[in-house]
Design an enzyme around this catalytic site. Structure first.
Site, mmCIF file in Angstrom:
data_model
loop_
_atom_site.group_PDB
_atom_site.id
_atom_site.type_symbol
_atom_site.label_atom_id
_atom_site.label_comp_id
_atom_site.label_asym_id
_atom_site.label_seq_id
_atom_site.Cartn_x
_atom_site.Cartn_y
_atom_site.Cartn_z
ATOM 1 N N LEU A 233 0.811 -1.221 0.000
ATOM 2 C CA LEU A 233 0.000 0.000 0.000
ATOM 3 C C LEU A 233 0.844 1.270 0.000
ATOM 4 O O LEU A 233 0.355 2.343 0.346
ATOM 5 C CB LEU A 233 -0.938 0.005 1.224
ATOM 6 C CG LEU A 233 -1.791 -1.256 1.435
ATOM 7 C CD1 LEU A 233 -2.591 -1.139 2.732
ATOM 8 C CD2 LEU A 233 -2.720 -1.473 0.241
ATOM 9 N N GLY A 263 13.371 0.052 -5.925
ATOM 10 C CA GLY A 263 13.890 -1.008 -5.076
ATOM 11 C C GLY A 263 13.106 -1.217 -3.798
ATOM 12 O O GLY A 263 13.340 -2.197 -3.085
ATOM 13 N N ASP A 266 11.263 -4.533 -3.796
ATOM 14 C CA ASP A 266 12.180 -5.656 -3.633
ATOM 15 C C ASP A 266 12.563 -5.818 -2.160
ATOM 16 O O ASP A 266 12.636 -6.932 -1.642
ATOM 17 C CB ASP A 266 13.445 -5.444 -4.476
ATOM 18 C CG ASP A 266 13.125 -5.192 -5.942
ATOM 19 O OD1 ASP A 266 12.103 -5.716 -6.424
ATOM 20 O OD2 ASP A 266 13.889 -4.451 -6.591
#
Length: 319
Positions: A233, A263, A266
């Site tokens: 979110l 990033g 990730d």
């Protein structure tokens, strides 16, 4: 002392040399860049390795200086390079990234068409890599790069499932890599439905699940056999729901200044996957994902903000 985990971790994708502008401005005007490593999957491998997991990375690079740089950078992060093969007639991909100071998404330009990694195929996947206790992490990027990489990714997924490995999938939409949206949605969801854990962003959920409501996005995947869905979110945190009916929203960590948003997803994956493999609760796992995501947006670079195990332990105690 950092704790070595019993679980091993594997992922597959394209690593690239990334050149980040040293100063703000249009990329065409920049004369100096800082070189670093980029690639969604390798970012996650770096994060898992720093937390003490045995991390394996499957990819292909060119027989060039960029390929050599990537191998060296991965080794420095204690990631196994046994499955990073070399192409003699395709070059390693690279990318340029702008320097922004207002917290917005930086401009990124890719130079990856017909790259070495795009030639990764099923023959590059070692079935001996997958054994009980291994977790496989995949993304929507690797299946978009080329048809052969998509087949390789599917082969890895099937091998992992045959061996009883857990599989996570970050939807990671890259529309420019697909021929059209319908193909993208169908293919991404095919891989997502075959995974145990799916990590879509709220905006991605609108495209893939037809809703911007976190619970409806989660239900869409749960109804197709996924065990756990965690919807990112952004600054608001994350929503999770499992096939057993457990659900909740975990607030994000406040960030005073956003430096680089690339990033963050990730890093979120690193937090969630590492925590789940350690037996943490869903709430604790989502919280760690939020924490690592918040660290990454505060530094320039895709993986520079990922902590070591010792640093993470301290951060979790403080928070």
């Amino acid at each position: 002392m950092e704790t070595k985990q019993t679980h091993s971790f594997a992922t597959l994708g394209e690593a690239m040399a990334m050149f980040v502008a040293k100063t703000p401005g249009q990329l065409a005007d920049i004369e100096e860049f800082h070189r670093s490593l980029a690639g969604a999957e390798v970012n996650v491998a770096i994060g898992m390795a720093r937390l003490g997991f045995e991390a394996c990375y499957i990819s292909k690079v060119g027989k060039d200086s960029f390929g050599q740089f990537i191998r060296q950078a991965i080794r420095k992060e204690n990631i196994r390079t046994d499955w990073v093969s070399e192409s003699t007639n395709h070059a390693t991909g690279f990318m340029l990234k702008s320097n922004v100071t207002d917290g917005s998404d930086p401009k990124v330009e890719y130079f990856r068409k017909n790259s070495a990694a795009s030639t990764l195929s099923t023959t590059d996947i070692d079935e001996n890599l997958f054994k009980a206790g291994t977790h496989l992490h995949l993304t929507g990027i690797s299946i978009a790069v080329s048809s052969t990489m998509r087949e390789a990714t599917k082969h890895a997924l099937n091998l992992a499932k045959e061996q009883g490995c857990s599989v996570s999938f970050d939807t990671n939409l890259r529309p420019t890599l697909w021929p059209d949206q319908a193909t993208m949605v169908a293919t991404i969801n095919e891989f997502a439905f075959a995974s145990d854990i799916v990590l879509p962003g709220i905006e991605e959920g609108k495209i893939l699940a037809g809703s911007d409501q976190p619970e409806m996005i989660a239900d869409f995947y749960l109804q197709h056999g996924v065990k756990t869905v965690i919807v990112k979110l952004g600054s608001k945190g994350a929503y999770f729901k499992t096939s057993s009916g457990e659900s909740g929203t975990v607030a994000g960590f406040p960030v005073t200044k956003v430096v680089d948003t690339v990033g963050a997803g990730d890093s979120f994956a690193v937090g969630v996957i590492s925590a789940l493999l350690e037996g943490k609760t869903m709430e604790q796992s989502a919280r760690r994902g939020n924490l690592l995501g918040s660290l990454t947006v505060q530094v320039r670079g895709d993986s520079e903000g990922l902590p070591t195990r010792a640093a993470l332990n301290q951060l979790e105690q403080e928070s």
